[in-house]
Write a protein that holds these residues in place. Structure first.
Motif, PDB file in Angstrom:
ATOM      1  N   GLU A   1       0.999  -1.264   0.000  1.00 15.03           N
ATOM      2  CA  GLU A   1      -0.008  -0.098   0.002  1.00 15.03           C
ATOM      3  C   GLU A   1       1.048   1.145   0.041  1.00 15.03           C
ATOM      4  OE1 GLU A   1      -3.369   2.147   2.660  1.00 15.03           O
ATOM      5  OE2 GLU A   1      -2.819   0.050   3.318  1.00 15.03           O
ATOM      6  N   LEU A   2       2.095   1.119   0.842  1.00 22.29           N
ATOM      7  CA  LEU A   2       2.838   2.406   0.914  1.00 22.29           C
ATOM      8  C   LEU A   2       3.445   2.660  -0.276  1.00 22.29           C
ATOM      9  CD1 LEU A   2       4.073   3.858   3.339  1.00 22.29           C
ATOM     10  CD2 LEU A   2       6.130   2.376   3.347  1.00 22.29           C
ATOM     11  N   THR A   3       3.941   1.773  -1.150  1.00 18.33           N
ATOM     12  CA  THR A   3       4.657   1.633  -2.565  1.00 18.33           C
ATOM     13  C   THR A   3       3.606   2.169  -3.678  1.00 18.33           C
ATOM     14  OG1 THR A   3       6.143  -0.048  -1.915  1.00 18.33           O
ATOM     15  CG2 THR A   3       5.923   0.250  -4.158  1.00 18.33           C
ATOM     16  N   ASN A   4       2.195   1.625  -3.555  1.00 15.74           N
ATOM     17  CA  ASN A   4       1.154   2.049  -4.372  1.00 15.74           C
ATOM     18  C   ASN A   4       1.358   3.725  -4.328  1.00 15.74           C
ATOM     19  OD1 ASN A   4      -0.882   1.637  -6.468  1.00 15.74           O
ATOM     20  ND2 ASN A   4      -2.063   2.134  -4.654  1.00 15.74           N
ATOM     21  N   LYS A   5       1.207   4.324  -3.161  1.00 18.24           N
ATOM     22  CA  LYS A   5       0.803   5.730  -2.997  1.00 18.24           C
ATOM     23  C   LYS A   5       2.044   6.344  -3.313  1.00 18.24           C
ATOM     24  CE  LYS A   5      -2.378   5.403   1.165  1.00 18.24           C
ATOM     25  NZ  LYS A   5      -2.441   5.680   2.622  1.00 18.24           N
ATOM     26  N   ALA A   6       3.227   6.063  -3.216  1.00 16.05           N
ATOM     27  CA  ALA A   6       4.696   6.616  -3.492  1.00 16.05           C
ATOM     28  C   ALA A   6       4.865   6.733  -5.164  1.00 16.05           C
ATOM     29  CB  ALA A   6       5.631   5.906  -2.960  1.00 16.05           C
ATOM     30  N   LEU A   7       4.213   5.479  -5.803  1.00 15.57           N
ATOM     31  CA  LEU A   7       4.296   5.720  -7.355  1.00 15.57           C
ATOM     32  C   LEU A   7       3.427   6.362  -7.925  1.00 15.57           C
ATOM     33  CD1 LEU A   7       5.061   1.784  -7.776  1.00 15.57           C
ATOM     34  CD2 LEU A   7       6.804   3.623  -8.065  1.00 15.57           C
ATOM     35  N   ILE A   8       2.178   6.744  -7.319  1.00 15.99           N
ATOM     36  CA  ILE A   8       1.007   7.197  -7.705  1.00 15.99           C
ATOM     37  C   ILE A   8       1.649   8.962  -7.869  1.00 15.99           C
ATOM     38  CG2 ILE A   8      -1.187   8.457  -7.240  1.00 15.99           C
ATOM     39  CD1 ILE A   8      -2.143   5.626  -6.525  1.00 15.99           C
ATOM     40  N   LYS A   9       2.380   9.038  -6.752  1.00 17.04           N
ATOM     41  CA  LYS A   9       2.951  10.471  -6.696  1.00 17.04           C
ATOM     42  C   LYS A   9       3.826  10.842  -7.587  1.00 17.04           C
ATOM     43  CE  LYS A   9       2.516  12.366  -2.551  1.00 17.04           C
ATOM     44  NZ  LYS A   9       2.761  12.624  -1.146  1.00 17.04           N
ATOM     45  N   ILE A  10       4.806   9.829  -7.765  1.00 17.70           N
ATOM     46  CA  ILE A  10       5.723  10.026  -8.618  1.00 17.70           C
ATOM     47  C   ILE A  10       5.256  10.046 -10.159  1.00 17.70           C
ATOM     48  CG2 ILE A  10       7.771   8.792  -9.796  1.00 17.70           C
ATOM     49  CD1 ILE A  10       8.748   7.433  -7.007  1.00 17.70           C
ATOM     50  N   ARG A  11       4.356   9.416 -10.453  1.00 14.38           N
ATOM     51  CA  ARG A  11       3.649   9.432 -11.891  1.00 14.38           C
ATOM     52  C   ARG A  11       2.962  10.852 -11.910  1.00 14.38           C
ATOM     53  NH1 ARG A  11      -0.098   4.619 -13.745  1.00 14.38           N
ATOM     54  NH2 ARG A  11      -1.277   5.476 -12.073  1.00 14.38           N
ATOM     55  N   LYS A  12       2.472  11.295 -10.991  1.00 13.68           N
ATOM     56  CA  LYS A  12       2.165  12.802 -11.063  1.00 13.68           C
ATOM     57  C   LYS A  12       3.074  13.741 -11.275  1.00 13.68           C
ATOM     58  CE  LYS A  12      -2.315  12.327  -8.180  1.00 13.68           C
ATOM     59  NZ  LYS A  12      -2.980  12.524  -6.798  1.00 13.68           N
ATOM     60  N   ILE A  13       4.032  13.954 -10.470  1.00 11.09           N
ATOM     61  CA  ILE A  13       5.215  14.717 -10.694  1.00 11.09           C
ATOM     62  C   ILE A  13       5.682  14.334 -12.404  1.00 11.09           C
ATOM     63  CG2 ILE A  13       7.645  15.311 -10.060  1.00 11.09           C
ATOM     64  CD1 ILE A  13       5.294  16.368  -8.180  1.00 11.09           C
ATOM     65  N   SER A  14       5.573  13.344 -12.723  1.00  9.83           N
ATOM     66  CA  SER A  14       6.136  13.168 -14.002  1.00  9.83           C
ATOM     67  C   SER A  14       5.290  13.567 -15.022  1.00  9.83           C
ATOM     68  CB  SER A  14       6.466  11.336 -14.187  1.00  9.83           C
ATOM     69  OG  SER A  14       6.747  11.141 -15.533  1.00  9.83           O
ATOM     70  N   ASP A  15       4.009  13.257 -14.894  1.00  7.97           N
ATOM     71  CA  ASP A  15       2.966  13.968 -15.934  1.00  7.97           C
ATOM     72  C   ASP A  15       3.186  15.415 -15.828  1.00  7.97           C
ATOM     73  OD1 ASP A  15       2.073  11.356 -16.273  1.00  7.97           O
ATOM     74  OD2 ASP A  15       0.321  11.509 -15.026  1.00  7.97           O
ATOM     75  N   ARG A  16       3.324  16.186 -14.826  1.00  8.20           N
ATOM     76  CA  ARG A  16       3.477  17.518 -14.625  1.00  8.20           C
ATOM     77  C   ARG A  16       4.932  18.029 -15.435  1.00  8.20           C
ATOM     78  NH1 ARG A  16       2.057  18.858  -8.857  1.00  8.20           N
ATOM     79  NH2 ARG A  16       2.251  21.077  -9.595  1.00  8.20           N
ATOM     80  N   LYS A  17       5.750  17.213 -15.675  1.00  6.85           N
ATOM     81  CA  LYS A  17       7.137  17.344 -16.014  1.00  6.85           C
ATOM     82  C   LYS A  17       7.824  18.544 -14.907  1.00  6.85           C
ATOM     83  CE  LYS A  17       6.201  16.794 -20.841  1.00  6.85           C
ATOM     84  NZ  LYS A  17       6.562  15.259 -20.929  1.00  6.85           N
ATOM     85  N   LEU A  18       7.864  17.899 -13.748  1.00  5.04           N
ATOM     86  CA  LEU A  18       8.460  18.866 -12.684  1.00  5.04           C
ATOM     87  C   LEU A  18       9.741  18.372 -12.260  1.00  5.04           C
ATOM     88  CD1 LEU A  18       5.480  19.524 -10.658  1.00  5.04           C
ATOM     89  CD2 LEU A  18       6.497  20.952 -12.094  1.00  5.04           C
ATOM     90  N   MET A  19      10.212  17.160 -13.092  1.00  5.62           N
ATOM     91  CA  MET A  19      11.481  16.686 -12.539  1.00  5.62           C
ATOM     92  C   MET A  19      12.555  17.346 -13.234  1.00  5.62           C
ATOM     93  SD  MET A  19      10.998  12.587 -12.264  1.00  5.62           S
ATOM     94  CE  MET A  19       9.219  11.940 -11.842  1.00  5.62           C
ATOM     95  N   LEU A  20      13.701  17.324 -12.586  1.00  2.00           N
ATOM     96  CA  LEU A  20      14.834  17.845 -13.432  1.00  2.00           C
ATOM     97  C   LEU A  20      15.456  17.475 -14.887  1.00  2.00           C
ATOM     98  CD1 LEU A  20      17.411  18.599 -10.272  1.00  2.00           C
ATOM     99  CD2 LEU A  20      15.625  20.206 -10.957  1.00  2.00           C
ATOM    100  N   MET A  21      15.259  16.289 -14.626  1.00  2.00           N
ATOM    101  CA  MET A  21      15.638  15.394 -15.901  1.00  2.00           C
ATOM    102  C   MET A  21      14.650  16.072 -17.303  1.00  2.00           C
ATOM    103  SD  MET A  21      14.019  11.601 -15.701  1.00  2.00           S
ATOM    104  CE  MET A  21      13.991  11.668 -13.924  1.00  2.00           C
ATOM    105  N   GLN A  22      13.452  16.421 -16.876  1.00  2.00           N
ATOM    106  CA  GLN A  22      12.623  17.105 -17.971  1.00  2.00           C
ATOM    107  C   GLN A  22      12.850  18.603 -18.062  1.00  2.00           C
ATOM    108  OE1 GLN A  22       9.293  15.568 -15.366  1.00  2.00           O
ATOM    109  NE2 GLN A  22       8.668  14.155 -16.801  1.00  2.00           N
ATOM    110  N   LEU A  23      13.660  19.261 -17.262  1.00  4.85           N
ATOM    111  CA  LEU A  23      13.994  20.549 -17.741  1.00  4.85           C
ATOM    112  C   LEU A  23      15.062  20.485 -18.747  1.00  4.85           C
ATOM    113  CD1 LEU A  23      14.034  22.213 -14.397  1.00  4.85           C
ATOM    114  CD2 LEU A  23      12.411  22.460 -15.982  1.00  4.85           C
ATOM    115  N   ALA A  24      15.678  19.404 -18.930  1.00  2.00           N
ATOM    116  CA  ALA A  24      17.171  19.419 -19.591  1.00  2.00           C
ATOM    117  C   ALA A  24      16.655  19.491 -21.112  1.00  2.00           C
ATOM    118  CB  ALA A  24      17.807  18.039 -19.333  1.00  2.00           C
ATOM    119  N   THR A  25      15.573  19.165 -21.675  1.00  2.00           N
ATOM    120  CA  THR A  25      15.045  19.125 -22.913  1.00  2.00           C
ATOM    121  C   THR A  25      14.366  20.396 -23.330  1.00  2.00           C
ATOM    122  OG1 THR A  25      13.065  17.820 -22.358  1.00  2.00           O
ATOM    123  CG2 THR A  25      15.064  16.528 -23.136  1.00  2.00           C
TER     124      THR A  25
END
Length: 676
Positions: free
Chosen positions: A652-676
């Motif tokens: 359950e813990l992992t499920n919540k964490a992955l959902i949060k990571i996916r949301k951040i990825s969708d919003r392109k807020l990660m540093l790797m996503q600023l590189a392009t």
């Protein structure tokens, strides 16, 4: 005229007067029997009465005190010279025990007999560092956190309680105050040449140390306290310090007698060396040949500081900064010379003079400044290292580095030296040096070590499948598969930011989340000099995430091995058997989860400098996201611990964490996503 010929002293006129002349103005002869009783006890009142005070605020008048104490110092110096070694040992050795290094003070007595100037300066540097460490131990009899700076230590109430304020004022005339002789700082920062340190001041500090031992014994008897000495700092992972080859040989492959002979020639010719300091360089190389590695490094470090100060003042057009500052201003030390900006906010030109790659700056930051590095100068000068056990591996690195600077700042007609078969390998090593102790470098190391740990999981022993089928209520494979699928989807989203040769759309987990990818990413050159504050803040969180992941992995390994052994020995109760099988089920998704997090934080590391592009609001949001990942890994550590064993909850813990990571990825807020 060569650059290094231009200065005959690094002491400013007022400081030169205070050290070299002031204590010689009174020509009185002082009877040693006034300050030394027949049984060898120091008569402190006869010493302290020479300390003068300002009428205005009753603070120490350092000028008058140095002038008044001059004849006393001379009397003590002559007294020591009149003693044989045996007489000195009988009368004084007992009183040096409180320093935890009696041998050093006996060695300083030997130096006083021959008055060889470099040896006197070296003896004073070692004496003051050892004395500071011992005084810190005394401070801890009463206080809690020992002051880092000597001046704060000597001015503390705690030492005044033990020794008396008048006695501490005598000490401050010689060390620890920029208004006094300040012998420790003037020597350790490389401002004094060998001939500028009067031998009588070395004798006086030897005498005062014995007197402090007598006062301390009285205090300990009265209070029934026991003086405890803090343990020395021990260098671990010496292989990490191996910037230059040949670390394990007594005189290594690249630091053989031929190399040292060339170094001696370079010292005489290089513009990096001030001619007045040449005896220190020669003494350092001699000490290395004689396997006196601590002495070698103690002599060399101040000379590296002088040489760099010479370059710094030339590059930044501030020749006055070559000299010792007055008490009202700071010295120009390593800290300032390695900074990005000068105190007037202009860009420091020294790194440009040292050229790219900034090997000298990186090396110096690693060995002197970074908190996780050896911090050699700090630890030596504050007495934190056992000089008798100083590792030759460290001395190898400092000597080799010094040789590269001697070569680097030499005339063009010295090309033959630079191309010499024993010098060229050192120059090549220096030119490709990368930081090992910057937080960026430490995170790379952490990530790879953690991945190695996770890679051990498939080799862990597990019970036969037929045993598992006999237990019902463990049908949670679907949930594990869902988590693995979610990881695959996020990887697919982020694949465009990864090296293409590490990716496969068929099996993203096993083709992307690999040690090979991490090694390739960690091999990326990331700027470590002058990291801005936001970068350092992000690194702190990323490193904590990596540490937690590693702890989870180690806990899983330990629990799996233990439970398997207990299962095979049939010592597990029914509930423990169920719990063990839940753990095996959880490992199926925990392994890809940990590998995914490691890849994620490494991709962010590679792009960490892009965090400076974020506006304050976005930066705080990003930091909040990283801290949520950290919170997840901390919870994982708790749930997978032997005490908790909450394996189902990790899903359950992992499920919540992955959902949060996916949301951040969708919003392109990660540093790797600023590189392009």
């Amino acid at each position: 005229m060569a650059l290094s010929d231009s200065a005959t002293t690094c002491l400013s006129p007022p400081v030169h007067y205070v050290i070299c002349k002031l204590g010689f103005e009174k020509k009185d002869t002082y009877d040693i029997n006034n300050i030394l009783s027949e049984n060898g006890e120091v008569c402190w009142q006869a010493v302290t009465e020479h300390v003068c005070y300002l009428e205005s605020d009753q603070s120490v008048d350092y000028i008058k005190s140095i002038r008044s104490l001059g004849p006393v110092c001379e009397s003590i110096n002559l007294h020591f010279k009149s003693l044989t070694k045996e007489q000195f040992v009988i009368q004084y050795a007992l009183w040096f025990r409180w320093t935890n290094y009696t041998e050093l003070f006996l060695e300083v007595f030997d130096v006083l007999q021959y008055t060889q100037t470099t040896e006197v300066a070296l003896g004073l540097m070692k004496l003051t560092s050892c004395l500071e460490r011992a005084l810190g131990d005394v401070y801890l009899l009463i206080g809690k956190d020992c002051p880092f700076l000597l001046r704060d230590l000597l001015a503390s109430e705690q030492l005044a309680v033990v020794f008396g304020q008048a006695v501490m004022n005598v000490l401050r005339v010689f060390i620890g105050s920029p208004y006094g002789l300040n012998l420790r700082n003037v020597l350790w920062h490389g401002f004094a040449s060998p001939q500028e340190i009067p031998v009588k001041y070395c004798a006086m500090l030897l005498f005062l140390t014995a007197g402090l031992g007598q006062l301390l014994q009285t205090y300990l008897l009265q209070t029934k306290c026991i003086l405890v000495h803090r343990p020395y700092v021990i260098f671990v992972s010496l292989e990490e310090l191996d910037a230059f080859p040949g670390k394990y040989l007594t005189i290594s492959k690249y630091l053989n007698h031929e190399t040292l002979s060339i170094a001696e020639e370079l010292v005489k010719l290089s513009s990096f060396v001030l001619k007045t300091m040449l005896p220190f360089w020669m003494a350092a190389l001699t000490a290395f040949k004689q396997s006196r590695y601590a002495d070698c490094v103690i002599l060399l470090l101040p000379q590296l500081e002088v040489g760099l100060r010479l370059l710094f003042t030339t590059a930044n057009q501030c020749p006055n900064r070559l000299l010792t500052a007055e008490p009202s201003a700071l010295y120009t030390t390593f800290d300032e010379m390695l900074a990005k900006h000068l105190d007037n906010e202009e860009v420091n030109q020294l790194p440009a003079v040292l050229e790219e790659p900034a090997m000298a700056s990186e090396f110096l930051w690693d060995f002197l400044n970074h908190q996780e590095g050896p911090r050699i100068r700090d630890r030596l000068s504050h007495g934190e290292i056992n000089l008798e056990a100083f590792p030759r591996e460290v001395a190898n690195q400092i000597v080799a580095f010094a040789i590269t600077l001697l070569c680097r700042f030499s005339d063009e007609d010295m090309f033959a030296f630079k191309e010499h078969m024993v010098i060229k390998p050192l120059m090549n090593c220096a030119s490709c040096y990368r930081s090992r102790f910057h937080p960026i470098s430490r995170l790379k190391k952490q990530v790879l070590e953690c991945m190695k740990s996770v890679h051990l999981w498939p080799e862990l022993p597990t019970v036969p499948k037929e045993h598992i089928q006999t237990i019902k209520g463990l049908e949670r494979n679907a949930e594990a598969s869902t988590l693995i699928l979610m990881i695959s989807e996020i990887i697919s989203q982020l694949q465009q930011y990864m090296p293409q040769n590490c990716c496969s759309s068929d099996d993203p987990i096993n083709s992307v989340l690999t040690e090979r990818l991490l090694i390739e990413l960690c091999d990326t050159c990331i700027c470590t000099l002058y990291s801005p504050r936001p970068v350092l803040e992000v690194l702190v969180v990323l490193r904590k995430i990596s540490t937690q992941c590693h702890q989870v992995s180690e806990q899983v390994i330990a629990s799996t091995e233990l439970r398997y052994k207990q299962w095979m020995n049939k010592t597990l109760r029914s509930r423990q058997r169920h719990n063990y099988l839940r753990m095996l089920n959880s490992i199926k998704f925990l392994s890809p989860v940990l590998r995914f997090i490691l890849v994620l934080i490494t991709l962010e590391l590679v792009n960490v400098h892009l965090v400076c592009r974020k506006n304050p609001f976005d930066y705080q949001q990003y930091l909040k996201f990283l801290k949520s990942v950290l919170q997840y890994t901390e919870n994982l550590v708790t749930y997978t611990s032997p005490e908790k064993n909450k394996w189902d909850e990790t899903m359950e813990l992992t499920n919540k964490a992955l959902i949060k990571i996916r949301k951040i990825s969708d919003r392109k807020l990660m540093l790797m996503q600023l590189a392009t």
